[in-house]
Design an enzyme around this catalytic site. Structure first.
Site, PDB file in Angstrom:
ATOM      1  N   CYS A 157     -32.476  61.504  -3.231  1.00 17.50           N
ATOM      2  CA  CYS A 157     -33.491  61.268  -4.098  1.00 17.50           C
ATOM      3  C   CYS A 157     -33.150  62.378  -5.305  1.00 17.50           C
ATOM      4  O   CYS A 157     -33.698  61.990  -6.668  1.00 17.50           O
ATOM      5  CB  CYS A 157     -34.849  61.311  -3.690  1.00 17.50           C
ATOM      6  N   HIS A 251     -39.675  63.668  -8.773  1.00 20.18           N
ATOM      7  CA  HIS A 251     -38.497  64.810  -9.036  1.00 20.18           C
ATOM      8  C   HIS A 251     -38.160  65.009 -10.319  1.00 20.18           C
ATOM      9  O   HIS A 251     -37.643  63.953 -11.147  1.00 20.18           O
ATOM     10  CB  HIS A 251     -37.394  64.449  -8.034  1.00 20.18           C
TER      11      HIS A 251
END
Length: 359
Positions: A157, A251
């Protein structure tokens, strides 16, 4: 497209929950089996998850009363499904063995786990970037002795925000080196603020293994198939620092980049705006219509405002400007449990189905 029966292995964890949510009303995939550890096996999914349901939407009705199976009972789970998503919390060697057992049971595995990301004949795919790597599956099947079974994985990720921004610039301008600092949400650790109160008003400058993944995994994505294996690219040179920050989801990455042939800022923005890949060309159900979105505002992208762009499957970019030590710097954002985890795996499964690998 035919309807595929799908299982989720590791269904009670946060990524497993996200898979269950994404499969609700999916046009191609129907949830047919849920599997987890022995402590959850035999319970209904509602009982097994209990108060740990962490998704923003209610638990799907089709999943609530489904009885959770033992993930180790490979033959029983495989008999119920056409393929499985895997998001188990186990030691790496145990994950490798479990995923290979499903593949050898002629049950394809689309994995969120890191265990097989550097197995040379296991494709690690972002469908907009390296869809052609799924062709290595034929070599993997030969190694495993399977007709249908295989393992495919999505990448970590942490790199889902900045690698898509670099990719459209590589062919014409040659990315030579990149420095990236990622600011990663707590859901990446499978946590919420309720279960991890220490993260409220906090930042932790270390996430185990994350910097190595951020530096090495992009080179496999940009590699090529040779003699039945994926050979990683030898450039660009990437260095990374990864920090855990007090955000629930999303993120962010601060990116510094230099090129072999320096483009103008206008050329970079044009490449981003024009970029699409096989996911868009095939009109896969989970694919964003516009993969990369550039914001001209100086204070965007913002985690809270922009992480859910295009159902959390698009990447947001902003603050492109010259740098004093690199050619340019910019900021990127992606939703870590959607594009970065379960959503990215569902998109990969859609690609595999569209290209005939699911049988």
């Amino acid at each position: 497209m035919k309807e595929y029966k799908v299982g989720v292995v590791g269904a009670t964890g946060m990524v497993g929950q996200r898979f269950v949510s994404l499969l609700e009303n999916h046009p191609w995939f129907r949830l047919a089996a849920l599997a987890a550890s022995p402590r959850s096996a035999g319970k209904t999914y509602e009982e097994a998850v209990g108060e740990r349901w962490a998704m923003p939407t209610p638990m799907p009705g089709e999943a609530k009363k489904m009885v959770v199976m033992d993930a180790a009972d490979v033959a029983a789970v495989a008999a119920k499904v056409d393929f499985v998503f895997c998001a188990v919390d186990m030691k790496k060697d145990e994950i490798k063995a479990l995923e290979e057992a499903y593949a050898k049971a002629e049950c394809p595995v689309v994995s969120n786990n890191s265990a097989h990301r550097f197995t040379p004949d296991v494709p690690m795919v972002v469908p907009e970037i390296n869809a052609e790597h799924i062709e290595v599956i034929s070599a993997q099947r030969a190694r495993l002795g399977t007709k249908r079974g295989f393992i495919a994985v999505k990448s970590n990720c942490s790199l889902q925000s900045y690698v898509p921004a670099l990719h459209p610039l590589m062919r014409d301008y040659g990315v030579s080196k990149c420095l990236v600092c990622t600011y990663q949400a707590i859901s990446g650790a499978g946590k919420t603020f309720e279960t991890w109160p220490e993260m409220v008003d906090n930042c932790i400058p270390y996430i185990g293994g994350e910097e190595e993944k951020s530096e090495k995994e992009p080179l496999k994505l940009w590699g090529h198939i040779e003699n039945g294996q994926i050979v990683p690219a030898d450039k660009p040179s990437i260095t990374a620092q990864c920090l855990r920050v007090a955000c629930s989801d999303g993120h962010m990455a601060a990116v510094f980049v230099s090129f072999d042939k320096k483009p103008t800022m206008e050329e970079i923005k044009e490449k981003w705006a024009a970029f699409s890949g096989p996911a868009q060309e095939l009109k896969l159900p989970s694919a964003p219509k516009q993969f990369l979105h550039y914001f001209e505002e100086a204070d965007r992208p913002q985690t809270k405002l922009d992480r859910n762009l295009e159902n959390g499957m698009a990447v947001s970019i902003g603050r492109l400007r010259p740098d004093t030590q690199y050619d340019y710097k910019f900021v990127c954002l992606s939703h870590n449990t959607l594009r970065g985890a379960a959503g990215g795996a569902v998109l990969l499964a859609e690609l595999l189905a569209a290209e005939g690998y699911m049988g």
